[in-house]
Design a protein around this motif. Structure first.
Motif: not given
Ligand SMILES: Cc1cc2nc3c(=O)[nH]c(=O)nc-3n(C[C@H](O)[C@H](O)[C@H](O)COP(=O)(O)OP(=O)(O)OC[C@H]3O[C@@H](n4cnc5c(N)ncnc54)[C@H](O)[C@@H]3O)c2cc1C
Length: 401
Positions: A11-15, A128-130, A165-167, A304-308, A315-323
């Motif tokens: 996963g190339a999200g912020l976490g 490369h979806g897992v 998460s698939r992990v 695991l990290v972040g939303d997984a 709640n304004g924290e999700g992306a921050n805590s993933a980072m």
């Molecule tokens: C509507 C909405 C508004 C939000 N607003 C805020 C905000 O204002 N501030 C804040 O801090 N947080 C906010 N959040 C929460 C925030 O978006 C998440 O907490 C954050 O993106 C989590 O980061 P992550 O890296 O864990 O996961 P994600 O950002 O979900 O990244 C996961 C990555 O994994 C990839 N992936 C998924 N499945 C697979 C797989 N099987 N194989 C390979 N890759 C895969 C995805 O494509 C993605 O690139 C909001 C969430 C929502 C739904």
């Protein structure tokens, strides 16, 4: 263990990106496997505010704070809480001097791109979806959704692959549950240019119009974009019953907006104005969360990290805590990359215990649950906001003595 462990991130999200960047700064080889085909194939979402103790700290440790400052919007941190009749219950103008300013906004796409650009070429394997992670013979094997891709074997896999998460199934059987609230996520372009009233209402940040178990949440983004969430506390089946799912999926935005406007009949024109103008995009986003704190037995090959690990409603924290998780786990890995099994397990466990504690501290009074509620939700939310700000002021004052 004498040799270095091999590390993969899913996963190339912020976490995942923060984790990879910190590992590379510490000279640890790492590969990210990402499901999306390209960096720009999916709209990445709206504006995020970075918090000093998490998002901004990760940026600093990633040596990207100067880059961040070039794209951050320090002027867009204001909040308004408004009743459905247009009464402003809370506005940033009430804040004392110095209270605004430490939570700069940034467009998520720009932030993600900044981290992507900071990685060594080829770090991210796109498309490369897992599909699953199998743990055997003291290794973790990644299998891919595309069966033409050969499985790959690592010593340690970081699941940074978000809500679904698939992990995660390697560690626990918990699945996120529908939180009872759905956002209709709407992007409006050229707002200041074409609709100055709508731009003025959202002022320098966010306007939340709340009541009757619904909300219209308008958020200023960069580039003259406003992102609007029409929020409903409704069962999932309602989306099909009223036809919202099929209208939005079919791209019938004008009809979907008509339907939404009916739901907000009688609401102040400042709020409904956002639903009356053509939009750039519209998506249905049912919100999911873990109902309880999510814990698991530490595993030497997967974490695991972040939303997984700890998805909640926004709640304004999700992306921050993933980072922050990405930063903390990368440091734990780097400091123990060649450590013996006992020290390694201790380091991973130490990271997880702290993450699980911090990733689950919902604030009862300012959660989305409290915002999207019945009666005079706006007045209650405003009162709670003032109370929390007073507590924060007192804490800041106390800390300086
Ligand atoms: C509507 C909405 C508004 C939000 N607003 C805020 C905000 O204002 N501030 C804040 O801090 N947080 C906010 N959040 C929460 C925030 O978006 C998440 O907490 C954050 O993106 C989590 O980061 P992550 O890296 O864990 O996961 P994600 O950002 O979900 O990244 C996961 C990555 O994994 C990839 N992936 C998924 N499945 C697979 C797989 N099987 N194989 C390979 N890759 C895969 C995805 O494509 C993605 O690139 C909001 C969430 C929502 C739904």
């Amino acid at each position: 263990m004498a040799s270095q462990r091999s590390i993969a991130i899913v996963g190339a999200g912020l976490g995942g990106l923060v984790c990879a960047r910190i590992l590379q700064l510490r000279n640890i080889p790492v590969v990210i496997y990402e499901r999306e085909p390209t960096p720009t194939s999916r709209q990445q979402g709206g504006s995020l505010d970075m918090h000093a103790e998490s998002g901004t700290k990760a940026l600093e440790m990633a040596q990207l704070l100067d880059e961040f400052k070039k794209v951050a919007r320090y002027e867009d941190q204001n909040i308004r809480i408004v009743g459905i009749d247009g009464t402003i219950h809370f506005a940033d103008e009430e804040l004392a001097e110095g209270q605004v300013g430490d939570r700069p906004e940034v467009d998520r796409t720009l932030l993600r791109q900044m981290f992507l650009d900071s990685l060594k070429p080829g770090t991210v394997k796109w498309n490369h979806g897992v599909s699953k992670v199998i743990q055997e013979n003291n290794k973790a094997t990644l299998h891919f959704l595309d069966s033409a891709l050969e499985p790959v074997v690592y010593d340690f896999v970081v699941g940074a692959d978000g809500t679904w998460s698939r992990v995660r199934p390697t560690l626990s059987s918990v699945v996120p549950e529908y939180a009872g609230i759905t956002y209709i996520d709407i992007f409006l372009a050229d707002v200041k240019k074409n609709y100055p009233d709508l731009a003025a209402f959202v002022k320098g940040g966010m306007a939340m119009v709340l009541g009757d178990n619904k909300g219209i949440l308008a958020q200023k983004n960069g580039n003259d974009v406003v992102r609007v969430y029409a929020a409903f506390r409704k069962p999932l089946a309602w989306l099909d019953e009223v036809g919202l799912n099929s209208l939005v999926e079919g791209g019938k935005h004008a009809e979907a907006r008509e339907l939404l406007l009916k739901q907000f009949e009688g609401w102040c024109p400042e709020a409904t104005g956002y639903l009356k103008v053509p939009c750039l995009s519209m998506d249905v986003r049912p919100l999911y969360q873990f109902k309880n704190r999510h814990t698991w037995d530490t595993n030497p090959h997967v974490s695991l990290v972040g939303d997984a690990a700890h998805v909640t409603v926004p709640n304004g924290e999700g992306a921050n805590s993933a980072m922050l998780n990405g930063l903390d786990l990368a440091n734990a890995i780097a400091e123990n990359i060649s450590a013996n099994e006992e020290s390694w397990l201790k380091a991973i466990k130490g990271f997880e215990v702290e993450m699980q504690r911090c990733g689950w501290e919902p604030d009862d009074e300012l959660t989305l649950d409290a915002f999207i509620s019945d009666g005079d939700a706006a007045a209650r939310a405003a009162a709670n906001m003032r109370k929390l700000m007073a507590m924060a002021m007192a804490a800041a004052g106390g800390a300086s003595h």
